[in-house]
Motif scaffolding. Structure first.
Motif, mmCIF file in Angstrom:
data_model
loop_
_atom_site.group_PDB
_atom_site.id
_atom_site.type_symbol
_atom_site.label_atom_id
_atom_site.label_comp_id
_atom_site.label_asym_id
_atom_site.label_seq_id
_atom_site.Cartn_x
_atom_site.Cartn_y
_atom_site.Cartn_z
ATOM 1 N N ASP A 249 0.843 -1.200 0.000
ATOM 2 C CA ASP A 249 0.000 0.000 0.000
ATOM 3 C C ASP A 249 0.877 1.248 0.000
ATOM 4 O O ASP A 249 1.653 1.475 0.942
ATOM 5 N N VAL A 250 0.764 2.042 -1.037
ATOM 6 C CA VAL A 250 1.535 3.284 -1.145
ATOM 7 C C VAL A 250 0.576 4.444 -1.366
ATOM 8 O O VAL A 250 -0.596 4.252 -1.709
ATOM 9 N N ASP A 251 1.075 5.656 -1.186
ATOM 10 C CA ASP A 251 0.216 6.847 -1.206
ATOM 11 C C ASP A 251 0.086 7.494 -2.581
ATOM 12 O O ASP A 251 -0.816 8.300 -2.800
ATOM 13 N N SER A 252 1.002 7.213 -3.488
ATOM 14 C CA SER A 252 0.943 7.869 -4.789
ATOM 15 C C SER A 252 1.654 7.023 -5.832
ATOM 16 O O SER A 252 2.346 6.052 -5.501
ATOM 17 N N ARG A 253 1.490 7.400 -7.097
ATOM 18 C CA ARG A 253 2.139 6.690 -8.181
ATOM 19 C C ARG A 253 3.653 6.882 -8.092
ATOM 20 O O ARG A 253 4.164 7.794 -7.466
ATOM 21 N N ASN A 254 4.351 5.977 -8.754
ATOM 22 C CA ASN A 254 5.816 6.026 -8.857
ATOM 23 C C ASN A 254 6.528 5.975 -7.506
ATOM 24 O O ASN A 254 7.594 6.555 -7.333
ATOM 25 N N GLU A 255 5.919 5.270 -6.542
ATOM 26 C CA GLU A 255 6.601 4.965 -5.284
ATOM 27 C C GLU A 255 7.098 3.526 -5.289
ATOM 28 O O GLU A 255 8.199 3.238 -4.801
ATOM 29 N N LEU A 256 6.264 2.631 -5.826
ATOM 30 C CA LEU A 256 6.601 1.210 -5.853
ATOM 31 C C LEU A 256 6.122 0.586 -7.157
ATOM 32 O O LEU A 256 4.943 0.656 -7.480
ATOM 33 N N TRP A 257 7.048 0.016 -7.889
ATOM 34 C CA TRP A 257 6.732 -0.784 -9.066
ATOM 35 C C TRP A 257 7.075 -2.238 -8.764
ATOM 36 O O TRP A 257 8.054 -2.511 -8.047
#
Length: 288
Positions: free
Chosen positions: A123-131
């Motif tokens: 679970d991340v807060d925005s795009r381009n934090e975890l791929w």
């Protein structure tokens, strides 16, 4: 029930008189039933059945009763999930599915050089934090077609992909390069790329590619598919909803269908339960 059966099947099995005699229906009763108007409840029930059938066929049998219910509500048609489930059972509509299989994770031994920066915290807060990335195979009459995919954990969009008849590090690099070109993430190692320690992603060439884009690498523990659950789930769904439908004669045939599934369906239309039954593109638009 007998009158309804005669209405729906008259003319299919010879003279209606013989059918009436078999079912014990009088002539006057039969003709009266033909003139009888449908009740509002019957009209509503038949309309809902048609709506459910249309939604099921529109998604090629990929949606179960929950997603069909949400799809209908978006169109202004409100019905409970239990009712939709009963309609699907009545119509013999069953979404494509598989039996879940569970495997025991391989034990971690001392000195094992594993680097897992995620620890299943997807679970991340925005795009381009975890791929997350992985590679799967697609059977064709010409042989295997290999698919590498890069998925953004925030909205489950496939941001990069590559297909080839050979499973090499170039396959993984091409998928990553496409993702970087489309998403333009910051080159400061704030983005983490997580994979399953496959030889293509563990290669020095792929690691140099990550370094050139300022992307940190994270790896699953060997033999533990839950460590890369998002990628595993996507490939499982892809195979269930597309690959198992029919065999592909050529790799080009498979490429066309996989492209349409990813770009024209998964990223833009398919509801994801993890996103509150929204499509990846809806998350950016704030669609409820």
């Amino acid at each position: 029930m007998r009158y309804r059966f005669l209405k729906e099947h008259r003319g299919e099995s010879g003279p209606i008189r013989k059918a009436r005699e078999i079912l014990g229906v009088s002539k006057s009763g039969y003709h009266e039933s033909l003139r009888r108007r449908k009740s509002n409840a019957q009209i509503e029930r038949e309309a809902l059945e048609q709506f459910v059938k249309d939604e099921f066929e529109r998604h090629k049998g990929r949606y179960g009763y929950r997603r069909i219910g949400r799809g209908l509500r978006r169109a202004g048609i409100h019905a409970g999930e239990k009712r939709i489930l009963n309609v699907m059972r009545k119509l013999g509509l069953q979404a494509k599915g598989t039996t879940r299989k569970h495997r025991r994770a391989k034990a971690v031994e001392k000195g094992d050089p594993r680097v897992n920066l995620i620890n299943r915290a997807f679970d991340v807060d925005s795009r381009n934090e975890l791929w997350v990335g992985d590679i799967t195979y697609i059977p064709t009459d010409e042989g295997w077609l290999y698919l590498a995919a890069v998925i953004d954990a925030w909205h489950r969009k496939v941001v990069g992909w590559s297909m080839s008849s050979r499973i090499t590090e170039k396959l993984a690099i091409d998928a990553l390069d496409q993702a970087v070109g489309r998403e333009n993430p910051p080159n400061d190692y704030s983005l983490v790329f997580h994979d399953d320690q496959g030889s293509q992603h563990a290669s020095r060439a792929f690691q140099r590619c990550l370094e050139s884009h300022g992307i940190a690498q994270s790896m699953s523990r060997p033999g533990n598919p839950w460590d890369n659950a998002i990628a595993e789930s996507f490939f499982k769904t892809l195979k269930r909803e597309l690959i198992r439908e029919r065999p592909y004669r050529t790799r080009e045939d498979a490429k066309r269908e996989v492209f349409k599934y990813i770009e024209l369906y998964n990223n833009t239309q398919r509801m994801h339960s993890s996103l509150g039954y929204r499509a990846p593109c809806d998350l950016g638009r704030g669609v409820a």
